[in-house]
Design an enzyme around this catalytic site. Structure first.
Site, PDB file in Angstrom:
ATOM      1  CD  GLU A   1      -2.865   1.106   2.395  1.00  0.00           C
ATOM      2  OE1 GLU A   1      -3.135  -0.012   2.863  1.00  0.00           O
ATOM      3  OE2 GLU A   1      -3.402   2.149   2.793  1.00  0.00           O
TER       4      GLU A   1
ATOM      5  NE  ARG B   1      -9.520   0.632   9.701  1.00  0.00           N
ATOM      6  CZ  ARG B   1     -10.789   0.531   9.299  1.00  0.00           C
ATOM      7  NH1 ARG B   1     -11.572  -0.423   9.786  1.00  0.00           N
ATOM      8  NH2 ARG B   1     -11.295   1.366   8.417  1.00  0.00           N
TER       9      ARG B   1
ATOM     10  CD  GLU C   1      -8.651  -4.059   5.907  1.00  0.00           C
ATOM     11  OE1 GLU C   1      -7.617  -3.632   6.423  1.00  0.00           O
ATOM     12  OE2 GLU C   1      -9.592  -3.327   5.556  1.00  0.00           O
TER      13      GLU C   1
END
Ligand SMILES: Cc1cc2nc3c(=O)[nH]c(=O)nc-3n(C[C@H](O)[C@H](O)[C@H](O)COP(=O)(O)OP(=O)(O)OC[C@H]3O[C@@H](n4cnc5c(N)ncnc54)[C@H](O)[C@@H]3O)c2cc1C
Ligand code: FES
Ligand code: FES
Length: 1348
Positions: free
Chosen positions: A821, A899, A1280
């Protein structure tokens, strides 16, 4: 290189003094290589010289199987053909003389005809990113060539040397079950309940039998062994008429000599005492590749009958030293089956070790002599050979001697008593005697294909008719620099009766005799010592049982101790997948909701799918190798490249001064493209060397000398906390009144836990090919990245050019998982700078060890928590501090931490919460995104404290979880209302499908009946928020073209990394356009078609890109509408043609941004997530309390994916994520030295789950009727969310450990860090053996590795 005698030995080589031609066949075609390089592997030859890129490079160390090919050769003596799978990455081409090589391209192709092995893995959804697929195909193919109807166990055995990071293995096994005796398809008639391929029907699965299948075996072409590629007839005659003369190949660095007979071999060894004998090259190949060893003379005894002979003598079986382990296994198996069992105790012990020795590809070439002569302290065979007093025949030109294998044989670390001129001719493995008992044990982090932590073999002989020890040999590996005999202990026990007193004495003596320094390489001191006792105890019980069976007067083995004596066995895997079929009325062309095969799967299975490094070499192309820091924190004083500059093939170096634009890079703009003056981690990129080939570039890069001035590093979270080394800001999330919550609580409990990091281990490492276009600084970049736009921006910055000069193209990746990423730009910027400097195409694919060293992984997390709860188990207050090891740059660490905080309560409604997140700035390579992105870590601590609460109350954990589970409409800590809530439905379905209550009773019964094995059970929920937490990323674009012939080209901003995104996008376009998916194509992702794309991440790519594709397709449909109305009976092509001639724009750009998002940390307001994906899993495990090993017995998963766009892909994502989570929480351990050097840099030392690690029973059910309106066609994100469900395995293990601890009277919460490795499990199962072993106090020694 030493000058070689042109005659080499007494005989001339086949071609006189010039090198011989190497002759072999590849896919039926003859190859004659006139300049065979002894250091070149078959893999390089296939990919670079023959242009056959189907065979992949995953690790170069025999550990992943991506490079598997089949070799075939004619054995003139036995007059038979031999077919066997090997790792092309370790096979020297020089070892292939008169061998036939079959690669994945040779057995079938999409254009020609698919081989059933290729077709079935693709159609059964066993190929996601596809990078492992050719290797898996070839392992299966080789098995079927030898055995067209194998047993399932043989299929599993054939895959011991193959890894897949995407699929979770289940679909691969299921595909290939169709070839087995157990699973050959009956065509729907075989069994009462329909087709036998409704695999693993479990009785309790009431609706499983009627569940639709993800594939239909009836579609498969049958396997017809008569149609296989034939062995080249010319090769048969060449093999039969082989000249008996020395073969000789040479390069400017090394010579490969293949003597024709034993005399010649011995003479050569006499003349070249430093020559390396090479048989399988599985050890030497590793030394050459990873330890920079150069062996100028290689002696290959491939043609010498004496070294390959098997002779049965009066005393045992003699194996020539070059016999392969596969051959040894076959001979011993046959003997064990035909001889009385008392004679074959040693054979059975060797077989037990071979069962877990590497994978088949290695065993097919590795020699028994190679294992002995490597003299590794963790060899699995040497302990057995020593315990059994095997005899070795050693030879030189003038003499032969026979020595017994005892502790005099190994004279030091990897050294034996052999003189340099000597070779090992053979080994005799003896028959055992009556009254002799032999056992062998191996304990490694992973059961399959792993290096031992401790390995042992024990042999005891009793005075006939008694239980008095007459002879005892206890041999251990992993406890010293060599394999050792515990002689003192054995001597003490001679003449003693086999009983409890002997056991006690043995244990106390072993603890004294087998000691380890606290800082010993490999660490795990207490565990390794405990294992020496535990393994002896297993042996003790087995022998006791045998003696009892013979009617001798010995203590009886208690029934609850019996399971400790059992040899490990696995049930055959079985599985059920449950999903909702599309409504009957749905049009056949509408593929949304159908289990459509991944669109590239067939090409992946044939090796035709093109990955970045498969792109053929460009004209003038050169190769780049990185120069990286060996220090964690230092000033660079000087760089000396003089030696590199004079090395062969050298073109140029690239350092910071060569960067035309900005050297500042990274997501947080706090990194360098190339380190300038300072390095901040081991692996920090300092520069690069460009050369004509990869090998030359890598050799030159290793010749660069750098001088440093070392600075104090910070490596671990604890060190960062002590030094207050944090990146800002420190995030907090607060709701309710914490103080009041704790006041209200009946109990307050505090705890802490550490969760280790994780390596992405995408099978395809990072790769970039940069091709300058010669004008206006234009450059085309082929990159394996999840973030083409970010790559474009950062490369443009580095080159100092506008982004519009760069095109970044991504066809597909061999896996990404978040690892591609942001960190891919580390490589792509450097490669681009080099290409810019030279004006030539530059390529670099990182080696696995470099990739692991440089690119970071999942953040390790540590948390301290305080939780207040009521007597009922209801949690009313939570105070938690998270610390993540961010490494040497910010990268995505803040978003990862956010997160984690957004998931700190997992699925539990807690009125008063306060969470803080600290990003530890350390001198490790920057950690980054990884599937789950901090969510799994956040939730893991939640599951840990909820387990603590249950344990402290003495209540079942499932009850405490249920009491705390959210209700519809409740508010999360960030004030988001839970709407369209389905977690309770998932929970109830999982409870019933797993038959939780019955299982719980069965587990309790099992645990009462077994002392040394314990079972555990856990059910765990997950709630995963969907959206990028960075608001601006929640956008996507698409570009859809309709061509005049009606074919459609879709482009969107997402990249394909195996997750099936392109397949889903075609499904979306197919529905909106109302045409068959066969008319739609996606070619690649590129920055020139869709700009400013968000990385393919956060599980949101189908939602975002799907909506953008839908938007573009709707625009086109609107434009076509008049032509449809005019000609309602016309075809799609008619409307397209009509519109074209009417000058309608048949290209549309689509766009989407997720509505109503926008959270503010300061005010704790605004929506964070678009919606939530929910799931629940229940897992059962069995723990061997004596070794810490565990078996995953069963897992039931219920996952809410909304209305699935593609159930085959979604179930693949659920299973793949689950298995990656199993790796995270139970297996995968990164070892760092206290100086921050990553010690585990390849599949040999870093273990991801293998085929054998999947739950033996696996049920995956996609929740039916999940009402939901937030994403494309009511589907939900799936990439995920399921990963965290693997924590159910962790907590099942913890449950089993609880039962073990209870046997020692220990109850209540205890700390178990993640992963639940064999070491941690064993140490936590406190018992009489662990109590005898003590670890040195931390701080009193320098540990081999530290918890970072
Ligand atoms: C992926 C992988 C997994 C592995 N797993 C295991 C495992 O589970 N357990 C384990 O114990 N090992 C394991 N190994 C180590 C290795 O495979 C074995 O030691 C193997 O038996 C070596 O045999 P070889 O023929 O390939 O040796 P080679 O690499 O060809 O040679 C090894 C050494 O032996 C010497 N040698 C070989 N034959 C003779 C001879 N006749 N006379 C004198 N010297 C000789 C060579 O000169 C060299 O030094 C593994 C290796 C790999 C790459
Ligand atoms: S590349 Fe050969 S085994 Fe991994
Ligand atoms: S499909 Fe196996 S590694 Fe990706």
């Amino acid at each position: 290189m030493k000058e070689l005698d042109p005659n080499m030995g007494d005989r001339k080589n086949c071609g006189g003094s010039s090198p011989d031609d190497l002759v072999f066949f590849v896919n039926g075609k003859k190859v004659v290589e006139k300049n065979a390089d002894p250091e070149m592997t078959l893999l390089t030859y296939l990919r670079r010289k023959l242009g056959l890129p189907g065979t992949k490079l995953g690790c170069a160390e025999g550990g992943c199987g991506a490079c598997t090919v089949m070799l075939s050769k004619y054995e003139p003596e036995a007059q038979k053909l031999l077919h066997y799978a090997v790792n092309a990455c370790l096979a020297p081409i020089c070892s292939l003389h008169l061998v036939s090589v079959t690669t994945v391209e040779g057995i079938g192709s999409v254009a020609r005809q698919l081989h059933p092995v290729q077709e079935r893995i693709a159609k059964a959804h066993g190929s996601q990113c596809g990078f492992c697929t050719p290797g898996i195909v070839m392992s299966m193919y080789a098995l079927l060539r030898n055995n067209p109807t194998p047993k399932m166990a043989e299929v599993e055995e054939a895959f011991q040397g193959n890894l897949c990071r995407c699929t979770g293995y289940r679909p691969i096994l299921e595909a290939y079950k169709t070839f087995t005796v157990e699973g050959g398809c009956c065509g729907g008639k075989g069994r009462e309940n329909g087709c036998c391929m409704t695999n693993g029907k479990v009785e309790e699965e009431a609706d499983a039998d009627s569940a639709p299948r993800l594939f239909n075996p009836a579609d498969f072409a049958p396997l017809d062994p008569t149609q296989e590629v034939i062995f080249p007839p010319e090769l048969t005659s060449l093999s039969k008429n082989q000249k008996t003369c020395l073969l000789h190949f040479r390069s400017d660095r090394a010579a490969w000599l293949q003597p024709a007979n034993l005399d010649e071999f011995l003479n050569l060894k006499w003349k070249h005492p430093d020559a390396r004998v090479v048989v399988g090259n599985t050890e030497v190949g590793i030394e050459v590749k990873f330890k920079n060893m150069l062996y100028p003379v290689i002696l290959a005894p491939a043609f010498i009958p004496e070294l390959h002979r098997v002779t049965h003598t009066q005393d045992g079986i003699v194996f020539g030293a070059a016999c392969t382990l596969t051959q040894v296994g076959e001979v011993l198996k046959e003997a064990a089956e035909s001889l009385p069992s008392y004679m074959t105790q040693v054979f059975v012990a060797v077989l037990e070790q071979l069962r877990w020795f590497a994978g088949q590809q290695i065993r097919n070439v590795a020699a028994i002599g190679g294992n002995i002569m490597t003299a590794s302290p963790i060899s699995d065979l040497n302990p057995v050979f020593m315990a059994a007093s095997c005899k070795l025949t050693l030879m030189d030109k003038d003499s032969t001697r026979v020595v017994q294998m005892d502790d005099a044989f190994f004279v030091g670390y990897r050294r034996t008593m052999l003189r340099p001129q000597e070779i090992l001719l053979s080994i005799e493995i003896p028959y055992s005697r009556k009254q002799q008992f032999v056992s062998a044990f191996k304990q490694s982090p992973r059961r399959e294909d792993d290096i031992s932590i401790v390995t042992a073999a024990m042999s005891v002989t009793f005075t006939p008719g008694t239980c008095v020890v007459e002879d005892l040999r206890l041999s251990y590996g992993g406890m010293a620099p060599t394999t050792v005999l515990a002689k003192n202990t054995a001597n003490k026990l001679l003449g003693r009766c086999w009983g409890e007193n002997l056991l006690e004495e043995a244990c106390s003596s072993l603890v004294e005799e087998l000691t380890l320094e606290p800082s010993v390489p490999g660490g795990m001191v207490k565990y390794r010592q405990t294992l020496t006792l535990s393994l002896f105890y297993k042996f003790y019980l087995r022998v006791l049982q045998e003696l009892g069976g013979q009617g001798l007067n010995v203590e009886e083995v208690r029934s609850d101790f019996q399971s400790a004596t059992e040899i490990y066995h696995q049930e055959e895997p079985s599985s059920v997948q449950i999903y909702q079929e599309v409504p009957q009325a749905q049009h056949a062309d509408d593929v949304v909701g159908r289990p459509m095969m991944h669109l590239s799967a067939l090409k992946q299975a044939t090796g035709e799918a093109v990955y970045c490094d498969d792109i053929p070499l460009f004209e003038n192309e050169v190769y780049l190798a990185l120069i990286t820091s060996s220090k964690p924190h230092a000033r660079i004083l000087s760089i000396d490249s003089s030696v590199a500059e004079s090395s062969p093939g050298f073109i140029c170096c690239v350092f910071a001064g060569d960067i035309p634009g900005s050297n500042t890079t990274g997501i947080g703009h706090d990194e360098t493209v190339l380190a300038d003056r300072q390095v901040t981690c081991v692996g920090h990129i300092i520069g690069a060397v460009v050369a004509d080939t990869q090998l030359h570039a890598q050799r030159a890069a290793k010749a660069i000398r750098i001088q440093y001035e070392e600075l104090q590093p910070i490596i671990t979270i604890q060190e960062a906390i002590a030094a207050k080394s944090f990146y800002q800001p420190i995030r907090t999330l607060k709701k309710g009144d914490l103080e009041a919550g704790f006041k209200q609580a009946d109990h307050i409990l505090e705890g802490e836990m550490h969760i280790g990091g994780q390596e992405h281990f995408y099978l395809e490492t990072n790769v970039t090919v940069a091709v300058p276009r010669g004008e206006d600084h234009e450059m085309e970049l082929f990159v394996s990245t999840q973030a083409p736009s970010e790559t474009q921006s950062l490369v443009a910055m580095a080159l100092g050019i506008p982004a519009n000069r760069l095109v970044v193209r991504v066809k597909r990746m061999g896996g990404g998982f978040g690892g591609k990423e942001s960190r891919t730009t580390l490589l792509s910027t450097v490669v681009s700078v080099a290409a810019h400097k030279l004006g030539r195409p530059v390529r670099c694919m990182l080696d696995r060890d470099e990739d692991m060293l440089i690119t970071g992984g999942r953040h390790p997390f540590y948390a301290k928590y305080k939780v207040g709860f009521l007597n009922s188990g209801k949690v009313v207050a939570l105070d938690v501090s998270y610390y993540s090891n961010a490494g040497n740059s910010r990268d995505l660490s803040l978003s990862v931490m956010e997160r984690a905080l957004f998931h700190m309560e997992n699925s539990y409604g807690i009125p008063n919460v306060y969470g803080r997140g600290f990003l530890c700035r350390t001198n490790l390579p920057s950690n980054t995104a990884f599937r789950g992105f901090g969510g799994p870590q956040g939730m893991m601590f939640a599951e840990n404290w909820i387990t603590d609460v249950a344990q402290s109350l003495g209540r079942p954990a499932d009850e405490v979880r249920r009491i705390n589970l959210y209700q519809q409409g409740e508010l999360t800590p960030y004030n988001q209302v839970l709407e369209q809530y389905t977690l309770d439905l998932c929970w109830d379905e999982c409870l019933s499908r797993s038959q939780y209550q019955q299982r719980r009773s069965a587990v309790e019964l099992y645990n009462r009946q077994n002392r040394w094995t314990k079972r555990g059970l856990a059910i765990v929920p997950t709630k995963f928020g969907i959206s990028f937490t960075a608001l601006f990323l929640n956008q996507a674009g698409a570009l859809v073209h309709i061509y005049k012939d009606g074919s459609v080209l879709v482009t969107h901003g997402g990249t394909e990394m195996g997750q099936g995104l392109h397949t889903k996008m075609v499904q979306v376009a197919s529905r909106v356009l109302g045409i068959a998916s066969s008319k739609i194509h996606i070619s690649e992702t590129s920055t020139q078609t869709v700009p400013n794309t968000s990385p393919t991440a956060a599980s949101a790519s189908s939602d975002l890109n799907g909506a953008a594709v839908k938007n573009a397709c709707q625009l086109l449909i609107e434009r076509l509408e008049p032509y449809k109305s005019k000609n309602p009976k016309g075809l799609w092509e008619d409307w397209v043609t009509a519109a074209y001639f009417d000058r309608v724009n048949l290209s549309a750009n689509g766009f989407y941004k997720t509505p109503d998002l926008g959270y503010n940390f300061e005010t704790n307001t605004g929506r964070v997530f678009n919606y939530f994906s929910y799931g629940v899993a229940c897992s059962e495990v069995e723990v061997d309390c004596l070794t810490g090993a565990h078996k995953n017995l069963s897992t039931t998963i219920v996952m809410d994916v909304g209305v699935s766009l593609n159930p085959a892909i979604d179930i693949g994502q659920v299973e793949g994520a689950f298995m990656q989570g199993v790796g995270l929480f139970t297996l995968e351990e990164l070892h760092y030295s206290p100086e921050g050097v990553l010690l585990s840099r390849g599949p040999g030392s870093y273990k991801i789950p293998a085929f054998g690690d999947i739950p033996r029973k696996l049920t995956v059910s996609l929740l039916r009727d999940g009402a939901h309106d937030k994403a494309i066609f009511a589907s939900k994100a799936v990439g995920e969310p399921p990963l965290f469900l693997a924590s159910s395995v962790f907590f099942a293990i913890k449950d089993a450990i609880c039962a073990a601890r209870a046997e020692s009277g220990i109850t209540g919460p205890f700390r178990l860090d993640s992963p639940a490795s064999v070491e941690r499990i064993r140490n936590a199962c406190n018992d009489r053996f662990t109590k005898l072993c003590h670890a040195a106090d931390p701080g009193t020694f320098r540990p081999w590795s530290v918890q970072v």
